[in-house]
Design a protein around this motif. Structure first.
Motif, PDB file in Angstrom:
ATOM      1  N   HIS A  63      40.853  37.438  31.937  1.00  0.00           N
ATOM      2  CA  HIS A  63      40.556  38.009  33.263  1.00  0.00           C
ATOM      3  C   HIS A  63      41.004  39.462  33.313  1.00  0.00           C
ATOM      4  CE1 HIS A  63      39.797  37.211  37.736  1.00  0.00           C
ATOM      5  NE2 HIS A  63      40.066  38.515  37.629  1.00  0.00           N
ATOM      6  N   HIS A  65      39.557  43.698  34.200  1.00  0.00           N
ATOM      7  CA  HIS A  65      38.529  44.581  34.737  1.00  0.00           C
ATOM      8  C   HIS A  65      38.681  45.909  34.005  1.00  0.00           C
ATOM      9  CE1 HIS A  65      37.631  41.714  37.911  1.00  0.00           C
ATOM     10  NE2 HIS A  65      38.937  41.552  38.053  1.00  0.00           N
ATOM     11  N   LYS A 189      30.098  36.053  37.421  1.00  0.00           N
ATOM     12  CA  LYS A 189      31.268  35.917  38.306  1.00  0.00           C
ATOM     13  C   LYS A 189      30.796  35.780  39.748  1.00  0.00           C
ATOM     14  CE  LYS A 189      35.708  36.736  39.594  1.00  0.00           C
ATOM     15  NZ  LYS A 189      36.243  38.084  39.495  1.00  0.00           N
ATOM     16  N   ASP A 322      44.174  40.353  35.388  1.00  0.00           N
ATOM     17  CA  ASP A 322      43.552  40.911  36.602  1.00  0.00           C
ATOM     18  C   ASP A 322      44.199  42.197  37.100  1.00  0.00           C
ATOM     19  OD1 ASP A 322      41.630  40.888  38.580  1.00  0.00           O
ATOM     20  OD2 ASP A 322      42.798  39.670  39.968  1.00  0.00           O
TER      21      ASP A 322
HETATM   22 ZN   LIG Z   1      39.788  39.921  39.105  1.00  0.00          ZN
END
Ligand SMILES: [Zn+2]
Length: 428
Positions: A63, A65, A189, A322
């Protein structure tokens, strides 16, 4: 083909309960050719003496980005894609420095970034990408200002469209999923509940109708892909997995019954606890609103309890982080947080073989075995005794191999070609 032989490793192979001592690992090209107990034979190769250090499969973060260069998503509204990509380069490289040889991007990165990394134009972990996350109007990833009432323009035409695609209704979802898969998404997602960073929803909200979720799942299944859903509360998690979602992300507010529902549907929870712990410390100074900070404290408090609930239910847990923008440095601290509840070897399994299963790449990633891609990390010391050896920026990693290439090495290496040839001719 180049061969590299690692001598005298203490091996965690990604799944076994016990580490094995005195292991040699033979890498040919970008694959592992042999894992030998008691020593492999001689090869025309580069030999690296691991000296009894611990060898792990390359780590996987399920996870991330890659392009989230700001903690506050709204700041991205003023960024062009080119500027965002340029600013993301050091953070992508830093993930590889920490031993993550593979990552799953769950909103932001596209096939171009994946390909640029694969071609070596951008230094970083192998990336699995999903394009923008799908969100409903007013959902977790709808970051438009409340003053923005334009309905007659493309709602997705702004600087956050790399992260989010606003879609409403099953048919619109069908089109969006088909379109993102057309563009090469490895997974899709869905934002299936409220979230911390979103200005207009509550953490307990659940989002998208069940019909919409099922549509995304069915369209993915037809292409051999799957859905990852952003979810916090039990209702959101249950709606997701009962409708076929494969990975439920975060899940901080999950209850015991829901953890068994996830388990019984062969789905995975992907905890991302470090982002709450670190962001709670720094969020005020980085401009998060009091509303966002209050949601953050709420889910952070619940986080470790979630691990206990999933652990005792036997729910399979991946490994994610994340981290956005300035918080990205803390990625490997997730190991330390997870080990407050789980055995270190189970945390390592999550970040290797379990995450590989999530990616549908078991046997190729997250494992040290013949035929697997040659992703290896050598740790100075024993991470099963002291998992914080993995924390930081890779200081305790003496070697990182990705796809058969030595990205980092501070161990003694020598060419054995001449010596090997001499041994062979003497034997003849
Ligand atoms: Zn996320």
């Amino acid at each position: 083909m180049t061969m590299i032989v690692f001598r005298n490793a203490r091996l965690f192979d990604g799944s076994s309960e016990e580490l094995k001592e005195g292991i040699d690992i033979v890498v040919e090209g970008n694959r592992i050719r042999e894992v030998a107990e008691g020593g492999a034979g001689s090869f025309d190769a580069i030999e690296i003496d691991v000296g009894g250090r611990t060898v792990l499969p390359g780590l996987i973060d399920a996870h991330v980005h890659l392009m989230a260069v700001h903690l506050r998503a709204a700041n991205n509204l003023d960024y062009s894609l080119t500027l965002m990509t340029a600013k993301s380069l050091p953070r992508i490289k830093a993930m590889l420095d920490r031993g993550f040889t593979t990552v799953r991007d769950v909103a932001g990165a596209d096939f171009g970034l994946r390909q640029a990394i694969a071609e070596g134009l951008i230094i970083g972990p192998r990336a699995f990408i999903g394009g923008p996350g799908l969100t409903q109007t007013g959902g977790h990833a709808d970051h438009r200002r409340r003053t923005d009432s334009r309905l007659d323009v493309d709602r997705n035409a702004n600087g956050v469209d790399w992260f989010a695609r606003i879609v409403d209704g099953p048919e619109a979802i069908r089109l969006a999923v088909r379109d993102e898969l057309r563009k090469g998404a490895d997974h899709i997602k869905l934002m299936a509940s409220g979230g911390v960073g979103s200005p207009n929803d509550s953490i307990d909200d659940y989002q998208f109708s069940e019909e919409e979720i099922r549509m995304a799942v069915d369209e993915c299944a037809m292409r051999g892909s799957y859905v990852a859903a952003h979810t916090y509360g039990s209702t959101a998690v249950q709606r997701a997995v009962k409708n076929g979602v494969r990975t439920v992300e975060h899940c901080n507010l999950i209850d015991a019954e829901t953890a068994t529902v996830v388990r019984d549907h062969d789905a995975f929870v992907v905890p991302t606890l470090v982002c709450y712990e670190i962001t709670e410390k720094h969020g005020d100074e980085l401009g998060l609103s009091p509303f966002v900070m209050s949601k953050l404290r709420h889910v952070n408090e619940a986080g470790v309890r979630m691990l206990e609930i999933c652990e005792s239910a036997g729910t399979r847990m991946g490994f994610g982080t994340d981290l956005m923008g300035e918080m990205e440095f803390a990625q490997s601290h997730e190991f330390v947080i997870r080990a407050r509840v789980q055995k270190p070897i189970d945390v390592l399994r999550s970040a290797t073989s379990v995450n590989a299963e999530i990616l549908k790449r078991s046997g190729e990633l997250g494992t040290v075995a013949p035929g697997a891609l040659a992703d290896l990390v050598v740790v100075d010391g024993d991470p099963l005794v002291n998992i914080s050896l993995l924390d930081g920026q890779g200081e305790n990693l003496s070697l990182i191999m990705k796809d058969g290439g030595l990205y980092k090495n501070r161990l003694p290496a020598r060419e054995t070609a001449g010596a090997t040839r001499a041994v062979r001719s003497a034997a003849r």
